[in-house]
Design a protein around this motif. Structure first.
Motif, PDB file in Angstrom:
ATOM      1  N   ASP A  41      -2.945  10.840   4.593  1.00 43.38           N
ATOM      2  CA  ASP A  41      -4.103  10.323   3.845  1.00 43.38           C
ATOM      3  C   ASP A  41      -4.225   8.807   4.015  1.00 43.38           C
ATOM      4  O   ASP A  41      -3.292   8.130   4.441  1.00 43.38           O
ATOM      5  CB  ASP A  41      -3.969  10.649   2.348  1.00 43.38           C
ATOM      6  CG  ASP A  41      -4.069  12.137   2.065  1.00 43.38           C
ATOM      7  OD1 ASP A  41      -4.415  12.888   2.998  1.00 43.38           O
ATOM      8  OD2 ASP A  41      -3.769  12.535   0.923  1.00 43.38           O
ATOM      9  N   GLU A  42      -5.384   8.295   3.626  1.00 49.64           N
ATOM     10  CA  GLU A  42      -5.624   6.860   3.709  1.00 49.64           C
ATOM     11  C   GLU A  42      -4.760   6.121   2.683  1.00 49.64           C
ATOM     12  O   GLU A  42      -4.571   6.584   1.562  1.00 49.64           O
ATOM     13  CB  GLU A  42      -7.101   6.565   3.451  1.00 49.64           C
ATOM     14  CG  GLU A  42      -7.482   5.110   3.679  1.00 49.64           C
ATOM     15  CD  GLU A  42      -8.978   4.878   3.499  1.00 49.64           C
ATOM     16  OE1 GLU A  42      -9.369   3.711   3.350  1.00 49.64           O
ATOM     17  OE2 GLU A  42      -9.735   5.871   3.503  1.00 49.64           O
ATOM     18  N   ALA A  43      -4.243   4.965   3.098  1.00 45.97           N
ATOM     19  CA  ALA A  43      -3.381   4.176   2.220  1.00 45.97           C
ATOM     20  C   ALA A  43      -4.177   3.573   1.069  1.00 45.97           C
ATOM     21  O   ALA A  43      -5.327   3.170   1.235  1.00 45.97           O
ATOM     22  CB  ALA A  43      -2.690   3.075   3.012  1.00 45.97           C
ATOM     23  N   ARG A  65       3.982   7.146   2.920  1.00 45.94           N
ATOM     24  CA  ARG A  65       4.002   5.997   3.832  1.00 45.94           C
ATOM     25  C   ARG A  65       3.793   4.714   3.027  1.00 45.94           C
ATOM     26  O   ARG A  65       2.805   4.593   2.300  1.00 45.94           O
ATOM     27  CB  ARG A  65       2.926   6.138   4.908  1.00 45.94           C
ATOM     28  CG  ARG A  65       3.228   7.236   5.923  1.00 45.94           C
ATOM     29  CD  ARG A  65       2.196   7.302   7.032  1.00 45.94           C
ATOM     30  NE  ARG A  65       0.894   7.706   6.520  1.00 45.94           N
ATOM     31  CZ  ARG A  65      -0.181   6.932   6.522  1.00 45.94           C
ATOM     32  NH1 ARG A  65      -0.113   5.689   6.987  1.00 45.94           N
ATOM     33  NH2 ARG A  65      -1.336   7.364   6.048  1.00 45.94           N
ATOM     34  N   ALA A 100       0.536   5.562   0.889  1.00 46.07           N
ATOM     35  CA  ALA A 100      -0.277   6.666   1.415  1.00 46.07           C
ATOM     36  C   ALA A 100       0.499   7.966   1.308  1.00 46.07           C
ATOM     37  O   ALA A 100       1.715   8.004   1.537  1.00 46.07           O
ATOM     38  CB  ALA A 100      -0.658   6.402   2.868  1.00 46.07           C
ATOM     39  N   GLN A 101      -0.207   9.039   0.965  1.00 47.85           N
ATOM     40  CA  GLN A 101       0.409  10.360   0.891  1.00 47.85           C
ATOM     41  C   GLN A 101       0.227  11.056   2.234  1.00 47.85           C
ATOM     42  O   GLN A 101      -0.894  11.391   2.621  1.00 47.85           O
ATOM     43  CB  GLN A 101      -0.232  11.192  -0.223  1.00 47.85           C
ATOM     44  CG  GLN A 101      -0.309  10.502  -1.574  1.00 47.85           C
ATOM     45  CD  GLN A 101       1.037  10.087  -2.124  1.00 47.85           C
ATOM     46  OE1 GLN A 101       2.036  10.776  -1.927  1.00 47.85           O
ATOM     47  NE2 GLN A 101       1.080   8.949  -2.798  1.00 47.85           N
ATOM     48  N   LYS A 126       0.840  -1.203   0.000  1.00 46.06           N
ATOM     49  CA  LYS A 126       0.000   0.000   0.000  1.00 46.06           C
ATOM     50  C   LYS A 126       0.873   1.250   0.000  1.00 46.06           C
ATOM     51  O   LYS A 126       2.017   1.221   0.474  1.00 46.06           O
ATOM     52  CB  LYS A 126      -0.922   0.017   1.225  1.00 46.06           C
ATOM     53  CG  LYS A 126      -1.940  -1.112   1.276  1.00 46.06           C
ATOM     54  CD  LYS A 126      -2.814  -1.005   2.523  1.00 46.06           C
ATOM     55  CE  LYS A 126      -3.835  -2.139   2.584  1.00 46.06           C
ATOM     56  NZ  LYS A 126      -4.697  -2.036   3.792  1.00 46.06           N
ATOM     57  N   THR A 172       4.703  -0.643   8.216  1.00 42.64           N
ATOM     58  CA  THR A 172       4.438   0.642   7.556  1.00 42.64           C
ATOM     59  C   THR A 172       5.614   1.569   7.817  1.00 42.64           C
ATOM     60  O   THR A 172       5.999   1.798   8.973  1.00 42.64           O
ATOM     61  CB  THR A 172       3.141   1.278   8.070  1.00 42.64           C
ATOM     62  OG1 THR A 172       2.041   0.401   7.773  1.00 42.64           O
ATOM     63  CG2 THR A 172       2.895   2.622   7.388  1.00 42.64           C
ATOM     64  N   LYS A 203       2.750   7.277  -7.593  1.00 42.72           N
ATOM     65  CA  LYS A 203       2.278   7.452  -6.227  1.00 42.72           C
ATOM     66  C   LYS A 203       3.430   7.570  -5.232  1.00 42.72           C
ATOM     67  O   LYS A 203       3.325   8.254  -4.216  1.00 42.72           O
ATOM     68  CB  LYS A 203       1.364   6.288  -5.831  1.00 42.72           C
ATOM     69  CG  LYS A 203       0.025   6.283  -6.563  1.00 42.72           C
ATOM     70  CD  LYS A 203      -0.904   5.221  -6.031  1.00 42.72           C
ATOM     71  CE  LYS A 203      -2.245   5.267  -6.764  1.00 42.72           C
ATOM     72  NZ  LYS A 203      -2.936   6.576  -6.579  1.00 42.72           N
TER      73      LYS A 203
END
Length: 755
Positions: free
Chosen positions: A340-342, A366, A336-337, A334, A378, A356
């Motif tokens: 934000d949500e992954a 992340r 994530a920025q 995954k 993570t 991304k």
């Protein structure tokens, strides 16, 4: 080969001719950003032809001949090994062979749509074919052959014939792998370790993608001590081939309509000349990275493995490398920025994953990764500017016969156009030369082998380091007077002995440098018979500048040939390249790989010479060239390389392979026996110790990756007979005779080898 261009950043006049006419295109206000939008495709067709016709050095006439060229290039690009299309498809396509010029003018997508839809259909059918073929064992007792000369092969008449072609191709691939595995197993039982176990039987042709003879690192088939039966190994080769093809089709499935449309556009642009190309947005970004050697991101190289994205390498000095939490082999699940949500990226296209993960300096990303040990973690990383160390110049020093020499390797003529304080090859080479002077070197070798070119301005700067002042290169635009680019700095950074090393892949900017040094007689050019032969200059034109009020997204860029460059003696390097003062035998000398072998290359010509004064401060110049030629003629090692070159040329013409196990194995054994004498080429070592300069040696203490890279480079230099001869030439260029150690011993060894 990857085409690298020479930029003319200061040449705004040509661009103005295009920019001033861009107002006529401002009327386009397409409101669409979806993938594969026909209106966007039509706009790209119009933009490309418009910009090329206004800015190209010598635009081709768009007629039936032009159309035939597009057709040939495009069909070959879609199906180079003739394993997708049937003859009935080609019959249908061929109706457009002389109509593509009209379609281009009318912005008609009929031909592209037809071929794209048919290709997708055929690939889906072929995916079922190879799975079926690999589901049962091959019979290697059948006496049959397969011809890998795809260019001369006819298209399959029907599906059964196509399936037979697939069967034979896969059988050849698995047979090659099977013979390899059996050989490794037999050698293991005998206690023999064969480092050169990769099959030499099959010469891969353009468009080849079945490469399971190249072992996967995860293949445990031969790790077990227990010998496997023929049947067990046969099954393993089919499983390996299935995995290879699954990965290949996974990559193909990742390509969308826009990707295939880019292939079509480049079949059009290539008809103007081989170096005029359309750069889709992702390609433009990769091109920018290649020419500047840097990007903003985390500093990790990725690869797609089926639906998963795996980290293959951390770039030394980058944020991921500094963080010490990621490692090669980790799988990214995954992204994530910041907070934000992954987003789950399993099954996502690699280009989309890269988008991304990349981002501006200072921003957070992340990554949820599956570690090599199976744990899920993570990891937060702050993006930064990442420099690709392999892009930049590097140097090394070596001592022999009481003298010290410097070797500088320049992989490309890089520059950062966006940042005047950024790195560029001209500045970096000046730093390397100054450092070598401080180290007390008596001569310098500048190695531009395999250097495909880059920024034209850096060539002028680099050549200027070795001459007092004067012209470096002449530039000519269509219908305009020539322009001469000068080194105006009277300072000479290095006035001692100089050797430039080139090969047949030294192109563009490399050829300008070699030509200037040769014309001034400032240094000796040694290497292949001639360099690549690219004597043209390209500009990269952002297509987005021609649009306004458009939300269709990034249109990419056009790299188009705007000028030709010429030596200061008036001759062009186009097609002919630069001939070496000292020609050294080259393993690939007889293969067709230069600009002169490329379809639609621009012609050779010449203009009036510039005014320049030949350098007359180099001692023994002509004598050094003569001595080098004599050494090469008497060297058993160079004679072996020449023999190997002819053998490689002969092997490249062999296209028919037996698919019968015993015959194939017998043929391979004969090839291996013939090739045994050439193995000593790779084992050559003249036992000199190369080392880094003090500043780099200090950096290597804290950077294991850099140390490993430099150690490998230094080891390579000590085994490179071409570098050895370059050092011999530097010896001959010394103003005083060099007292050589062990020279007679070495000559005795060479005589022993001959006998």
């Amino acid at each position: 080969m990857n085409t690298t261009i020479s930029f003319m950043k200061r040449n705004y006049k040509i661009l103005l001719a295009v920019v001033c006419l861009s107002a006529t295109l401002f009327a386009f206000k397409i409101n669409s950003s979806k993938s594969g939008d026909p209106e966007k495709d039509k706009l790209l067709l119009e933009l490309l032809t418009f910009v090329i016709e206004k800015g190209h050095y010598n635009p081709a006439t768009i007629d039936d001949t032009f159309s035939k060229g597009i057709y040939k290039d495009y069909i070959q690009a879609l199906d180079p090994s003739k394993r997708f299309f049937l003859q009935s498809d080609i019959d249908e396509f061929s109706k457009f062979e002389t109509k593509l010029d009209d379609e281009l003018i009318n912005k008609d997508l009929t031909f592209f749509n037809l071929t794209y839809e048919r290709l997708i259909k055929r690939m889906a059918e072929d995916k079922k074919l190879y799975k079926e073929i690999l589901s049962t064992p091959f019979d290697y007792t059948v006496d049959e052959t397969f011809d890998t000369d795809y260019e001369k092969a006819p298209y399959a008449q029907n599906e059964q014939e196509l399936k037979e072609r697939w069967r034979k191709q896969i059988k050849l691939s698995t047979l090659s792998s099977l013979v390899d595995r059996l050989k490794i197993q037999e050698n293991k039982e005998k206690g023999i370790v064969d480092k050169d176990s990769t099959s030499t039987s099959v010469v891969l042709k353009p468009g080849e993608f079945l490469k399971d003879s190249k072992k996967d690192k995860s293949d445990k088939s031969l790790v077990n001590d227990k010998p496997k039966t023929f049947e067990e190994l046969e099954k393993i080769t089919r499983e390996s081939s299935l995995k290879s093809l699954d990965e290949y089709f996974g990559f193909m499935n990742d390509l969308n309509r826009n990707d295939w449309f880019s292939v079509y556009l480049n079949s059009i642009t290539a008809r103007f000349d081989p170096h005029t190309n359309y750069l889709a947005p992702e390609e433009k970004e990769r091109f920018d990275v290649s020419i500047s050697g840097k990007f903003e991101g985390i500093g990790a190289r990725l690869q797609k493995k089926n639906d998963f994205t795996e980290i293959t390498e951390l770039i030394s000095g980058g944020p991921a490398w500094r963080g010490k939490q990621l490692e090669a082999g980790d799988v990214i699940m995954k992204v994530a920025q910041g907070s934000d949500e992954a987003v789950d990226i399993v099954g996502m296209r690699l280009d989309d994953v890269v988008k991304k993960i990349k981002g501006t300096k200072g921003s957070e990303v992340r990554l949820t990764v599956k570690k090599v040990d199976g744990t899920i973690k993570t990891i937060s990383i702050i993006r930064d500017i990442v420099e690709i160390e392999e892009t930049y110049a590097k140097s090394s020093v070596v001592e022999r016969n009481g003298l010290k020499y410097g070797v500088i390797y320049l992989p490309k003529f890089y520059i950062d156009f966006e940042n005047k304080d950024g790195r560029d090859a001209g500045k970096d080479i000046a730093i390397e030369v100054e450092s070598l002077k401080k180290a007390g070197v008596n001569g310098i070798v500048l190695d531009v082998r395999d250097d495909g070119g880059g920024s034209l301005s850096t060539v002028v700067d680099i050549a200027g380091l070795f001459i007092e002042q004067g012209p470096i290169v002449q530039i000519k635009s269509a219908g305009r007077k020539k322009e001469v680019l000068f080194d105006k700095d009277k300072k000479i950074e290095w006035d001692g002995p100089l050797v430039i090393m080139v090969n047949s892949f030294s192109a563009s900017a490399s050829e300008i440098l070699a030509a200037a040094i040769q014309d001034y007689k400032r240094g000796i050019i040694i290497g292949s018979k001639q360099t690549y032969g690219k004597g043209t200059v390209q500009n990269v034109i952002d297509l987005n500048q021609f649009m306004r009020n458009s939300d269709m997204g990034d249109l990419g860029a056009l790299k188009t040939t705007t000028q030709k460059f010429y030596r200061i003696n008036g001759g062009s390097t186009q097609l002919e390249g630069v001939s070496s003062d000292v020609v050294m035998p080259d393993r690939y000398a007889y293969l067709k790989m230069g600009e002169r072998d490329v379809d639609n290359a621009m012609p050779w010509d010449k203009i009036d010479p510039a005014q320049y004064n030949v350098w007359d401060h180099t001692a023994n110049f002509d004598k050094a060239i003569l001595n080098s030629k004599k050494r090469i003629a008497q060297s058993s090692q160079f004679q072996l390389i020449e023999e190997n070159a002819k053998w490689i040329d002969d092997r490249s013409k062999e296209n028919v392979y037996s698919l019968k196990f015993e015959d194939f194995k017998k043929n391979q054994k004969a090839i291996e026996e013939a090739n045994k004498k050439f193995k000593s080429i790779a084992d050559y070592d003249y036992h000199l110790k190369f080392s880094s300069l003090p500043l780099e040696a200090e950096a290597m203490k804290n950077d294991i990756s850099l140390k490993e890279k430099r150690d490998r480079w230094h080891e390579g230099l000590s085994k490179d007979i071409y570098v050895e001869e370059a050092l011999n030439v530097l010896d001959d260029l010394q103003s005083k005779p060099v007292a050589k150690k062990n020279g007679s011993d070495k000559l005795k060894k060479e005589k022993l080898v001959k006998s």
